[in-house]
Design a protein around this motif. Sequence first.
Motif, PDB file in Angstrom:
ATOM      1  N   ALA A  48       0.841  -1.198   0.000  1.00  0.00           N
ATOM      2  CA  ALA A  48       0.000   0.000   0.000  1.00  0.00           C
ATOM      3  C   ALA A  48       0.877   1.248   0.000  1.00  0.00           C
ATOM      4  CB  ALA A  48      -0.910  -0.013   1.213  1.00  0.00           C
ATOM      5  N   PHE A  49       0.495   2.207  -0.806  1.00  0.00           N
ATOM      6  CA  PHE A  49       1.323   3.398  -0.968  1.00  0.00           C
ATOM      7  C   PHE A  49       1.503   4.173   0.336  1.00  0.00           C
ATOM      8  CE2 PHE A  49      -0.532   3.313  -5.487  1.00  0.00           C
ATOM      9  CZ  PHE A  49       0.485   2.476  -5.920  1.00  0.00           C
ATOM     10  N   TYR A  50       0.491   4.192   1.188  1.00  0.00           N
ATOM     11  CA  TYR A  50       0.599   4.968   2.431  1.00  0.00           C
ATOM     12  C   TYR A  50       1.603   4.344   3.402  1.00  0.00           C
ATOM     13  CZ  TYR A  50      -2.802   1.436   3.944  1.00  0.00           C
ATOM     14  OH  TYR A  50      -3.445   0.254   4.213  1.00  0.00           O
ATOM     15  N   ASN A  51       1.994   3.096   3.161  1.00  0.00           N
ATOM     16  CA  ASN A  51       3.008   2.443   3.994  1.00  0.00           C
ATOM     17  C   ASN A  51       4.409   2.553   3.411  1.00  0.00           C
ATOM     18  OD1 ASN A  51       1.440   1.509   6.140  1.00  0.00           O
ATOM     19  ND2 ASN A  51       0.837  -0.341   5.036  1.00  0.00           N
ATOM     20  N   GLY A  52       4.530   3.120   2.227  1.00  0.00           N
ATOM     21  CA  GLY A  52       5.826   3.188   1.554  1.00  0.00           C
ATOM     22  C   GLY A  52       6.446   4.569   1.657  1.00  0.00           C
ATOM     23  N   SER A  53       7.619   4.641   2.250  1.00  0.00           N
ATOM     24  CA  SER A  53       8.257   5.948   2.435  1.00  0.00           C
ATOM     25  C   SER A  53       8.537   6.617   1.098  1.00  0.00           C
ATOM     26  CB  SER A  53       9.551   5.791   3.231  1.00  0.00           C
ATOM     27  OG  SER A  53      10.444   4.912   2.586  1.00  0.00           O
ATOM     28  N   LEU A  54       8.967   5.832   0.095  1.00  0.00           N
ATOM     29  CA  LEU A  54       9.242   6.428  -1.212  1.00  0.00           C
ATOM     30  C   LEU A  54       7.978   6.939  -1.882  1.00  0.00           C
ATOM     31  CD1 LEU A  54      11.974   4.337  -3.084  1.00  0.00           C
ATOM     32  CD2 LEU A  54      12.000   6.758  -2.526  1.00  0.00           C
ATOM     33  N   ALA A  55       6.886   6.162  -1.802  1.00  0.00           N
ATOM     34  CA  ALA A  55       5.632   6.589  -2.429  1.00  0.00           C
ATOM     35  C   ALA A  55       5.134   7.888  -1.801  1.00  0.00           C
ATOM     36  CB  ALA A  55       4.585   5.492  -2.300  1.00  0.00           C
ATOM     37  N   VAL A  56       5.193   7.971  -0.476  1.00  0.00           N
ATOM     38  CA  VAL A  56       4.718   9.175   0.224  1.00  0.00           C
ATOM     39  C   VAL A  56       5.608  10.367  -0.106  1.00  0.00           C
ATOM     40  CG1 VAL A  56       4.374  10.219   2.506  1.00  0.00           C
ATOM     41  CG2 VAL A  56       3.652   7.855   2.092  1.00  0.00           C
ATOM     42  N   ALA A  57       6.920  10.163  -0.033  1.00  0.00           N
ATOM     43  CA  ALA A  57       7.847  11.270  -0.264  1.00  0.00           C
ATOM     44  C   ALA A  57       7.805  11.766  -1.703  1.00  0.00           C
ATOM     45  CB  ALA A  57       9.263  10.840   0.107  1.00  0.00           C
ATOM     46  N   THR A  58       7.697  10.826  -2.664  1.00  0.00           N
ATOM     47  CA  THR A  58       7.666  11.253  -4.062  1.00  0.00           C
ATOM     48  C   THR A  58       6.377  11.999  -4.395  1.00  0.00           C
ATOM     49  OG1 THR A  58       6.872   9.034  -4.678  1.00  0.00           O
ATOM     50  CG2 THR A  58       9.228   9.473  -4.922  1.00  0.00           C
ATOM     51  N   PHE A  59       5.270  11.669  -3.701  1.00  0.00           N
ATOM     52  CA  PHE A  59       4.044  12.447  -3.939  1.00  0.00           C
ATOM     53  C   PHE A  59       4.261  13.898  -3.510  1.00  0.00           C
ATOM     54  CE2 PHE A  59      -0.170  14.133  -3.326  1.00  0.00           C
ATOM     55  CZ  PHE A  59      -0.868  13.600  -4.404  1.00  0.00           C
ATOM     56  N   SER A  60       4.949  14.098  -2.393  1.00  0.00           N
ATOM     57  CA  SER A  60       5.247  15.469  -1.962  1.00  0.00           C
ATOM     58  C   SER A  60       6.082  16.192  -2.998  1.00  0.00           C
ATOM     59  CB  SER A  60       5.984  15.448  -0.609  1.00  0.00           C
ATOM     60  OG  SER A  60       5.161  14.927   0.404  1.00  0.00           O
ATOM     61  N   ALA A  61       7.007  15.469  -3.625  1.00  0.00           N
ATOM     62  CA  ALA A  61       7.825  16.082  -4.670  1.00  0.00           C
ATOM     63  C   ALA A  61       6.971  16.489  -5.865  1.00  0.00           C
ATOM     64  CB  ALA A  61       8.917  15.106  -5.102  1.00  0.00           C
ATOM     65  N   VAL A  62       6.072  15.599  -6.284  1.00  0.00           N
ATOM     66  CA  VAL A  62       5.207  15.895  -7.432  1.00  0.00           C
ATOM     67  C   VAL A  62       4.299  17.086  -7.120  1.00  0.00           C
ATOM     68  CG1 VAL A  62       3.298  14.978  -8.809  1.00  0.00           C
ATOM     69  CG2 VAL A  62       5.318  13.569  -8.385  1.00  0.00           C
ATOM     70  N   GLN A  63       3.836  17.185  -5.881  1.00  0.00           N
ATOM     71  CA  GLN A  63       3.026  18.346  -5.499  1.00  0.00           C
ATOM     72  C   GLN A  63       3.785  19.654  -5.692  1.00  0.00           C
ATOM     73  OE1 GLN A  63       1.955  16.886  -1.508  1.00  0.00           O
ATOM     74  NE2 GLN A  63      -0.198  17.178  -2.050  1.00  0.00           N
ATOM     75  N   LYS A  64       5.109  19.588  -5.594  1.00  0.00           N
ATOM     76  CA  LYS A  64       5.952  20.771  -5.785  1.00  0.00           C
ATOM     77  C   LYS A  64       6.371  20.947  -7.243  1.00  0.00           C
ATOM     78  CE  LYS A  64       6.489  21.802  -1.321  1.00  0.00           C
ATOM     79  NZ  LYS A  64       6.141  23.113  -0.721  1.00  0.00           N
ATOM     80  N   GLY A  65       5.839  20.095  -8.136  1.00  0.00           N
ATOM     81  CA  GLY A  65       6.174  20.206  -9.551  1.00  0.00           C
ATOM     82  C   GLY A  65       7.466  19.520  -9.930  1.00  0.00           C
TER      83      GLY A  65
END
Length: 516
Positions: A48-65
């Motif tokens: 699950a993505f919410y359990n994955g540090s990379l998935a969570v962190a990369t979403f924050s990156a995408v939010q920043k463009g």
Amino acid sequence: MAPLAHLAMYKVCFRVFCGDSAILAGMDAAIDDGVHVLSISLGGPSGAFYNGSLAVATFSAVQKGIFVSCSAGNSGPNSTSLGNEAPWILTVGASTINRRFRTSVLLGNKKLLHGESMYQPKHADHKLRPLIYHVKEGEHSAWCQPNSLDHFDVKGKVVLCDAGKLSTIDKGEIVLNAGGAAIIIANGIVSRESISAQANVIPASYVGYKEGVEIKNYLNSTSSPVATILCGGTVLGLKSDPMMAYFSSRGPNFASPGILKPDIIGPGVDILAAWKESTDNKKGTKETFNVISGTSMSCPHLAGVAALLTSAHSEWSPAAIKSAIMTTASQVNRMGSAIVDQTGLPADVFAIGSGHVYPQKAHDPGLVFDIQPDNYIPYLCGLGYTPKQVQIIVKKNVTCSETIPEAQLNYPSFSVSIKRGERKAFTRMVTNVGPANSSYTVGDVSVPKGVHVEFAVDDFEYAMRFTSVQQTKTLKVMFSRDANDKEKDLYGQGYMTLVSDGGKYTVRTPFSFKFE
């Protein structure tokens, strides 16, 4: 790929350990530093993505463009073996390039079989020597494992070893210590013809499964087999590439079956690059280079392509850049034939995704499938995640009042699960990034037998007409399956193309089907 790019390096791994806290701290630093592209040659277990540090962190990156390129993993050719499956990540598999560090096996029957090795001594002789293979003594000897050759007369001979269990350099050291003159390492039936250049300590040739079988047949055909290793140096211009690397992880996407992964493949075999120290323990040398294979090599290739596109199209979102890369990808090698996997057969969509990256075309794709960060929220809710779980990813309050099926996300591919007699409809929003006045129609379409696909657009039945740049149109795609379809395979594949008036642009979207 982008020689004028400025690089920022963040060390998050120490020896073989990459802690979640270090990865997250590194990504936070990169985001704060204002990077445009992240290249992450890391991965972990699927889930699950919410359990994955990379998935969570990369979403924050995408939010920043910020565009994110990640390795698919090196657990192929097993299915459902890939990682980094989140749709906001470009998940990159590995392919070969048109360069080989060639060494060839010359047999006593005059047959010449090509392989590879990084160790190519300048003054090696080409003397035919006795060829031995101790398969009858058990797998340990066939693999040339530690102590397995101690009781054999190996001195001055060429030793054939099966690939596996140990690295090629370890096998070479075992043969050298036993007195052997050279080593041939033959692939097994799983990795077949997918080989790469490896370091060694004696003349060596790492050959494919087919070549290994031919060598073993020769051994059985004569009472006094002989062979030698010929060093061919660097060979360029091979036309059979790119090929799929056997180690590259495959789909289907376990974490989100409705999203086709990997997205793309790029160069990841025999990649020559700068290295932090001499690989052969030379002191004071500036020749610090190495050759490595893996999706950790293909991932930065795609990050470099994304950097070029970001520089050329600063107005494009990370999803638009990803779409440009995927919809312009190539599915053929330099001879115009289908890209093959390690078996020599055409690689499927769970291996190559959209295909092999084609940077020149990605610069000018005609149309893109765009996704804004908030568009992922109904998708995540549709995965069955609770609002609290989605909030871990998106860092904002979520109610999950709206959900969509996975395949409804505005992705540049389709992954559809379909039963006999079932009909499913999806929409895609396409954005014009080509000439202001342009028109597109559906071109080539391929689907498995028993499956049908229909199309409709918001203003014309068969054509999308644009009058400005950044104008969007809605494309409806309807899949149906015959009620009496006798398809026995679990999965199928296909594609569609949107072709511009005049044929300058061809926007290709792959399909994968799961037959329930």
